[in-house]
Motif scaffolding. Structure first.
Motif, PDB file in Angstrom:
ATOM      1  N   ARG A 152       1.015  -0.921   0.182  1.00 24.09           N
ATOM      2  CA  ARG A 152      -0.072   0.423  -0.087  1.00 24.09           C
ATOM      3  C   ARG A 152       1.078   1.082   0.100  1.00 24.09           C
ATOM      4  NH1 ARG A 152      -3.233  -3.611  -1.561  1.00 24.09           N
ATOM      5  NH2 ARG A 152      -5.362  -3.522  -0.685  1.00 24.09           N
ATOM      6  N   VAL A 153       0.723   2.018  -0.288  1.00 18.91           N
ATOM      7  CA  VAL A 153       0.985   3.768  -1.113  1.00 18.91           C
ATOM      8  C   VAL A 153       0.203   3.736  -0.684  1.00 18.91           C
ATOM      9  CG1 VAL A 153       2.468   5.470  -1.934  1.00 18.91           C
ATOM     10  CG2 VAL A 153       2.739   2.815  -2.449  1.00 18.91           C
ATOM     11  N   LEU A 154       0.205   5.241   0.614  1.00 17.39           N
ATOM     12  CA  LEU A 154      -0.360   6.519   1.318  1.00 17.39           C
ATOM     13  C   LEU A 154      -0.017   7.455   0.214  1.00 17.39           C
ATOM     14  CD1 LEU A 154      -1.286   4.993   4.711  1.00 17.39           C
ATOM     15  CD2 LEU A 154      -2.429   3.946   2.491  1.00 17.39           C
ATOM     16  N   PHE A 155      -1.357   8.907   0.551  1.00 18.35           N
ATOM     17  CA  PHE A 155      -1.614   9.675  -0.365  1.00 18.35           C
ATOM     18  C   PHE A 155      -1.789  10.402  -0.476  1.00 18.35           C
ATOM     19  CE2 PHE A 155      -3.875   6.892  -4.102  1.00 18.35           C
ATOM     20  CZ  PHE A 155      -4.154   8.731  -4.632  1.00 18.35           C
ATOM     21  N   THR A 156      -1.502  12.055  -0.171  1.00 20.87           N
ATOM     22  CA  THR A 156      -2.398  12.869  -0.531  1.00 20.87           C
ATOM     23  C   THR A 156      -2.060  13.561  -1.838  1.00 20.87           C
ATOM     24  OG1 THR A 156      -3.807  14.771   0.589  1.00 20.87           O
ATOM     25  CG2 THR A 156      -1.141  15.132   0.421  1.00 20.87           C
ATOM     26  N   ILE A 157      -3.561  14.988  -2.101  1.00 23.01           N
ATOM     27  CA  ILE A 157      -3.389  15.314  -3.109  1.00 23.01           C
ATOM     28  C   ILE A 157      -3.257  17.065  -2.977  1.00 23.01           C
ATOM     29  CG2 ILE A 157      -4.698  16.445  -5.425  1.00 23.01           C
ATOM     30  CD1 ILE A 157      -3.768  13.091  -5.446  1.00 23.01           C
ATOM     31  N   ASP A 158      -2.463  17.447  -3.356  1.00 20.21           N
ATOM     32  CA  ASP A 158      -2.476  19.356  -2.875  1.00 20.21           C
ATOM     33  C   ASP A 158      -2.410  19.526  -4.580  1.00 20.21           C
ATOM     34  OD1 ASP A 158      -2.737  21.606  -2.369  1.00 20.21           O
ATOM     35  OD2 ASP A 158      -0.332  21.552  -1.594  1.00 20.21           O
ATOM     36  N   ALA A 159      -3.089  20.310  -4.609  1.00 12.09           N
ATOM     37  CA  ALA A 159      -3.371  20.812  -6.277  1.00 12.09           C
ATOM     38  C   ALA A 159      -3.565  19.643  -7.270  1.00 12.09           C
ATOM     39  CB  ALA A 159      -2.402  22.292  -6.520  1.00 12.09           C
ATOM     40  N   SER A 160      -2.627  20.027  -8.269  1.00 15.54           N
ATOM     41  CA  SER A 160      -2.596  18.663  -9.059  1.00 15.54           C
ATOM     42  C   SER A 160      -1.478  17.909  -8.463  1.00 15.54           C
ATOM     43  CB  SER A 160      -2.259  19.084 -10.635  1.00 15.54           C
ATOM     44  OG  SER A 160      -1.604  20.128 -10.766  1.00 15.54           O
ATOM     45  N   GLU A 161      -0.882  17.621  -7.514  1.00 14.69           N
ATOM     46  CA  GLU A 161       0.289  17.187  -6.852  1.00 14.69           C
ATOM     47  C   GLU A 161      -0.290  15.537  -5.891  1.00 14.69           C
ATOM     48  OE1 GLU A 161       4.546  17.992  -6.444  1.00 14.69           O
ATOM     49  OE2 GLU A 161       3.054  18.755  -4.392  1.00 14.69           O
ATOM     50  N   ALA A 162       0.177  14.376  -6.504  1.00 12.26           N
ATOM     51  CA  ALA A 162       0.134  14.305  -5.682  1.00 12.26           C
ATOM     52  C   ALA A 162       1.521  13.648  -4.935  1.00 12.26           C
ATOM     53  CB  ALA A 162      -0.230  12.742  -6.076  1.00 12.26           C
ATOM     54  N   ILE A 163       1.455  14.107  -3.459  1.00 14.46           N
ATOM     55  CA  ILE A 163       2.524  13.676  -2.701  1.00 14.46           C
ATOM     56  C   ILE A 163       2.114  12.242  -1.753  1.00 14.46           C
ATOM     57  CG2 ILE A 163       3.547  14.326  -0.334  1.00 14.46           C
ATOM     58  CD1 ILE A 163       1.501  17.129  -1.710  1.00 14.46           C
ATOM     59  N   LEU A 164       3.797  11.478  -2.032  1.00 16.67           N
ATOM     60  CA  LEU A 164       3.459   9.708  -1.031  1.00 16.67           C
ATOM     61  C   LEU A 164       3.899  10.133  -0.375  1.00 16.67           C
ATOM     62  CD1 LEU A 164       5.410   8.116  -4.498  1.00 16.67           C
ATOM     63  CD2 LEU A 164       2.118   8.454  -4.373  1.00 16.67           C
ATOM     64  N   LEU A 165       2.682   9.588   0.862  1.00 15.42           N
ATOM     65  CA  LEU A 165       2.877  10.055   2.282  1.00 15.42           C
ATOM     66  C   LEU A 165       3.301   9.322   3.016  1.00 15.42           C
ATOM     67  CD1 LEU A 165      -0.081  11.502   3.116  1.00 15.42           C
ATOM     68  CD2 LEU A 165       1.578  12.565   3.141  1.00 15.42           C
ATOM     69  N   HIS A 166       3.631   7.464   2.853  1.00 18.18           N
ATOM     70  CA  HIS A 166       3.870   6.436   3.491  1.00 18.18           C
ATOM     71  C   HIS A 166       4.120   5.313   2.754  1.00 18.18           C
ATOM     72  CE1 HIS A 166       4.773   4.212   7.435  1.00 18.18           C
ATOM     73  NE2 HIS A 166       3.645   3.679   6.775  1.00 18.18           N
ATOM     74  N   GLY A 167       4.094   4.363   3.013  1.00 17.15           N
ATOM     75  CA  GLY A 167       4.172   3.219   2.086  1.00 17.15           C
ATOM     76  C   GLY A 167       4.996   1.709   2.709  1.00 17.15           C
ATOM     77  N   PHE A 168       4.278   0.575   3.034  1.00 20.77           N
ATOM     78  CA  PHE A 168       4.333  -0.515   3.518  1.00 20.77           C
ATOM     79  C   PHE A 168       3.836  -1.574   3.252  1.00 20.77           C
ATOM     80  CE2 PHE A 168       0.069   1.402   4.732  1.00 20.77           C
ATOM     81  CZ  PHE A 168      -1.027   0.448   4.911  1.00 20.77           C
ATOM     82  N   ILE A 169       4.349  -2.987   3.722  1.00 15.81           N
ATOM     83  CA  ILE A 169       3.645  -3.916   3.285  1.00 15.81           C
ATOM     84  C   ILE A 169       2.187  -4.311   4.200  1.00 15.81           C
ATOM     85  CG2 ILE A 169       3.475  -6.750   2.388  1.00 15.81           C
ATOM     86  CD1 ILE A 169       5.836  -4.562   0.561  1.00 15.81           C
ATOM     87  N   LYS A 170       1.330  -5.023   3.710  1.00 14.18           N
ATOM     88  CA  LYS A 170       0.102  -4.966   4.305  1.00 14.18           C
ATOM     89  C   LYS A 170      -0.099  -5.829   5.321  1.00 14.18           C
ATOM     90  CE  LYS A 170      -4.574  -4.394   4.255  1.00 14.18           C
ATOM     91  NZ  LYS A 170      -5.925  -4.113   3.070  1.00 14.18           N
ATOM     92  N   LYS A 171      -0.373  -6.629   5.549  1.00 17.53           N
ATOM     93  CA  LYS A 171      -0.294  -8.138   6.180  1.00 17.53           C
ATOM     94  C   LYS A 171      -1.645  -8.153   7.283  1.00 17.53           C
ATOM     95  CE  LYS A 171       4.647  -7.703   7.670  1.00 17.53           C
ATOM     96  NZ  LYS A 171       5.617  -6.785   8.001  1.00 17.53           N
ATOM     97  N   SER A 172      -2.100  -7.503   7.517  1.00 16.33           N
ATOM     98  CA  SER A 172      -3.796  -7.926   7.589  1.00 16.33           C
ATOM     99  C   SER A 172      -4.700  -7.484   7.106  1.00 16.33           C
ATOM    100  CB  SER A 172      -3.956  -7.624   9.385  1.00 16.33           C
ATOM    101  OG  SER A 172      -3.919  -5.644   9.408  1.00 16.33           O
ATOM    102  N   GLN A 173      -5.399  -8.071   7.155  1.00 10.11           N
ATOM    103  CA  GLN A 173      -7.215  -7.595   6.234  1.00 10.11           C
ATOM    104  C   GLN A 173      -7.315  -5.404   6.597  1.00 10.11           C
ATOM    105  OE1 GLN A 173      -8.886  -9.233   4.709  1.00 10.11           O
ATOM    106  NE2 GLN A 173     -10.193  -7.780   3.458  1.00 10.11           N
ATOM    107  N   LYS A 174      -7.076  -5.561   7.851  1.00 16.49           N
ATOM    108  CA  LYS A 174      -7.764  -4.400   7.861  1.00 16.49           C
ATOM    109  C   LYS A 174      -5.947  -3.509   7.475  1.00 16.49           C
ATOM    110  CE  LYS A 174      -9.545  -1.103  11.400  1.00 16.49           C
ATOM    111  NZ  LYS A 174      -9.199  -0.826  12.544  1.00 16.49           N
TER     112      LYS A 174
END
Length: 125
Positions: free
Chosen positions: A73-95
């Motif tokens: 998973r890569v978590l990101f936000t949008i600012d104007a027309s820019e995606a800023i990649l905030l955090h990445g991790f390997i998912k190990k559970s359903q949630k």
């Protein structure tokens, strides 16, 4: 080739680190490539929904990437027309674990705080 709808950049800490870039560099090449391809899909196809992108919170989305034998998973936000990649991790559970979500939310707050500090001061009459 069509122009991207978003530019993409890595979140940078106050110590000048880029945690998502560092996380990606630690992954095997095939996984980096798969994640990069999905981020590029978001960059050119925004806005997107499931199964690739899911909204998690106000101004917070996840890119969902199926790897050979695990899920990233890569978590990101949008600012104007820019995606800023905030955090990445390997998912190990359903949630999504609370600490992973909290990391992204904290980094998003840091971005907004930095943006307010760099905005020009309001003129006084």
């Amino acid at each position: 080739m069509t122009a991207p709808k978003l530019t993409v950049r890595f979140f940078r800490t106050l110590q000048d680190n880029e945690p998502v870039r560092e996380w990606l560099k630690a992954l095997p090449a095939a996984e980096r490539k798969a994640i990069g391809e999905e981020i590029r899909t978001v960059q050119f196809g925004w806005p997107l929904g499931m199964p690739l992108v899911r909204k998690l919170d106000v101004d917070l989305w996840e890119v969902r990437v199926r790897l050979k034998d695990r899920i990233a998973r890569v978590l990101f936000t949008i600012d104007a027309s820019e995606a800023i990649l905030l955090h990445g991790f390997i998912k190990k559970s359903q949630k999504i674990p609370d600490e992973e979500l909290a990391t992204a939310v904290q980094r998003k707050k840091q971005l907004k705080s930095a943006a307010k500090q760099s905005a020009p001061a309001a003129k006084r009459n």
